[in-house]
Design an enzyme around this catalytic site. Sequence first.
Site, PDB file in Angstrom:
ATOM      1  N   ASP A  21      -7.570 -60.007 -42.179  1.00  0.00           N
ATOM      2  CA  ASP A  21      -6.436 -60.599 -42.911  1.00  0.00           C
ATOM      3  C   ASP A  21      -6.579 -62.052 -43.381  1.00  0.00           C
ATOM      4  OD1 ASP A  21      -5.831 -58.327 -41.311  1.00  0.00           O
ATOM      5  OD2 ASP A  21      -3.705 -58.701 -41.504  1.00  0.00           O
ATOM      6  N   GLU A  46      -4.891 -59.007 -28.235  1.00  0.00           N
ATOM      7  CA  GLU A  46      -5.468 -58.649 -29.528  1.00  0.00           C
ATOM      8  C   GLU A  46      -6.688 -59.534 -29.829  1.00  0.00           C
ATOM      9  OE1 GLU A  46      -2.516 -59.172 -32.551  1.00  0.00           O
ATOM     10  OE2 GLU A  46      -3.646 -58.099 -34.094  1.00  0.00           O
TER      11      GLU A  46
HETATM   12  C1  2M8 Z   1      -4.163 -56.577 -38.471  1.00  0.00           C
HETATM   13  O1  2M8 Z   1      -3.646 -56.257 -39.750  1.00  0.00           O
HETATM   14  C2  2M8 Z   1      -2.276 -55.871 -39.981  1.00  0.00           C
HETATM   15  C3  2M8 Z   1      -2.184 -55.392 -41.415  1.00  0.00           C
HETATM   16  O2  2M8 Z   1      -3.004 -54.291 -41.594  1.00  0.00           O
HETATM   17  C4  2M8 Z   1      -1.250 -56.966 -39.790  1.00  0.00           C
HETATM   18  O3  2M8 Z   1      -1.622 -58.117 -39.701  1.00  0.00           O
HETATM   19  O4  2M8 Z   1      -0.061 -56.633 -39.792  1.00  0.00           O
HETATM   20  C5  2M8 Z   1      -5.676 -56.736 -38.613  1.00  0.00           C
HETATM   21  O5  2M8 Z   1      -6.235 -57.326 -37.482  1.00  0.00           O
HETATM   22  C6  2M8 Z   1      -6.324 -55.377 -38.866  1.00  0.00           C
HETATM   23  O6  2M8 Z   1      -7.716 -55.485 -38.930  1.00  0.00           O
HETATM   24  C7  2M8 Z   1      -5.918 -54.363 -37.800  1.00  0.00           C
HETATM   25  O7  2M8 Z   1      -6.431 -53.104 -38.128  1.00  0.00           O
HETATM   26  C8  2M8 Z   1      -4.395 -54.293 -37.673  1.00  0.00           C
HETATM   27  C9  2M8 Z   1      -3.936 -53.421 -36.509  1.00  0.00           C
HETATM   28  O8  2M8 Z   1      -4.575 -53.807 -35.309  1.00  0.00           O
HETATM   29  O9  2M8 Z   1      -3.848 -55.606 -37.491  1.00  0.00           O
END
Ligand code: 2M8
Length: 451
Positions: A176, A414
């Site tokens: 992101d 995370e």
């Molecule tokens: C994060 O992305 C999401 C959008 O897709 C968010 O920020 O809301 C990123 O770290 C992405 O790589 C990851 O797949 C997702 C879910 O863990 O979170």
Amino acid sequence: MTVTADPRAVLRDQASAVLHGNDAGGWTRASPHLYPHQWSWDSAFIAIGWAHLDVRRAMTELEQLFAAQWSTGMVPHIVFRAGPDKPYFPGPEWWDCAISPAAPPIQTTGICQPPVHALAAQRIWQLTPEAHRPEIRGRLQVLYPRLLAWHRYLATERDPEASGLVTSYHPWEGTDNSPRWDHALARIDVAKPGPYARLDTSQVGDPSQRPTDWDYDRYLWLVEQLRKYQYDDAEIYREYPFLIKDVFFSAVLVAANAALLDLADVAGAADSDRAQLTSWLDRGRSGLGRCFDWESGLCRDYDVRTGEQIRLRTFAGFAPLFASTTDGRQQEAQLQQLDSADFCGRSGFRWRLLPSTSPAEPVFESHNYWRGPVWPVISWLLWRSLTLLGCAERADAMRLASLDQIATGGEFGEYFDPFTGAQLGSVQQSWTAAVALDWAAADRDGDASAT
Ligand code: 2M8
């Protein structure tokens, strides 16, 4: 007599509890609150975790994800499976994917994420006990053509230049708010998306661990543009402002093509499929080779619209390592960089682990998402590659440090501050639990696994 519990067994049990807790019945939430749906590359890592608990459940995870594959072969980045009691923004209304004739009947987003899925399929097969082999082989034979179609989409629609490098359309295609996208986003001066309210910042304790509103304005505006082109790749390529050759994404595709070749006998793949995979693999390796900068020892993304290289020190610079490069000189240069003061060897780091952005970069922020923190899943990909390259000692040090990092955090965070080791972002994050299960298993069987 008091019996002290084995800390590794405790971690394994806790990791297993995270996956069970996030299990929504055939698919797994990426995390309980912040990410309540099924995410693409999360699901692949999650399947690796499930493979240690139940290989059949692991296969189901991948099958559920691929049930939402687009007719172009694209595997969408989110499959919106949670009900209205689990709100997420931007949800299916913002994406409105039904406007594309290629979209499946189930609600999804219209972009994708790195293709870790073949690595998951390979790992599932490695972990399949004899008794389940006939069933899992049969299921892999059904999944294999879908995996091939997915890789074909990336090798063609996302690489019309046949450069061996995948073009990313959006920061949400993996990392992101990585500073790799800053310049391309800054060129977008018309970023006025429709009115919206973010949910993510209220779901983490400290909003400064998340992307800014400036970022979100641009992320959402870009989705509006993709919608305007009805998610048609040819249209997008003609006009859309954000097209980046992402060397990390491309390196994962190289590794994934190698994994599919490794599974070719199990899947009974045709000679023509094997030949196709070999050619994508070679093309991917040469593409990464052309982006390698000998001076810095790093690989560089580039911006398709401006033709400029993105000269930043981030984890993505290690794309040749992630792709298990066969070029000995590149390997040597990368290993040297990896443990330099710009990366894992930085003085003050809690563990010798790869930060998402080098602390030597002025844009580095130790607690902010992809702008500095260490991500266990990235460490897992690197650990796997180092193992394949025969760097067993370095790989194992990374595995042990990562397990220590996760255990110290205590709640399957995370991402982690590279200096303090503090756990950041979401907790009970499924993919963190999944890689912990895979790493913890290597204690027992001494098997670094990624063969
Ligand atoms: C994060 O992305 C999401 C959008 O897709 C968010 O920020 O809301 C990123 O770290 C992405 O790589 C990851 O797949 C997702 C879910 O863990 O979170």
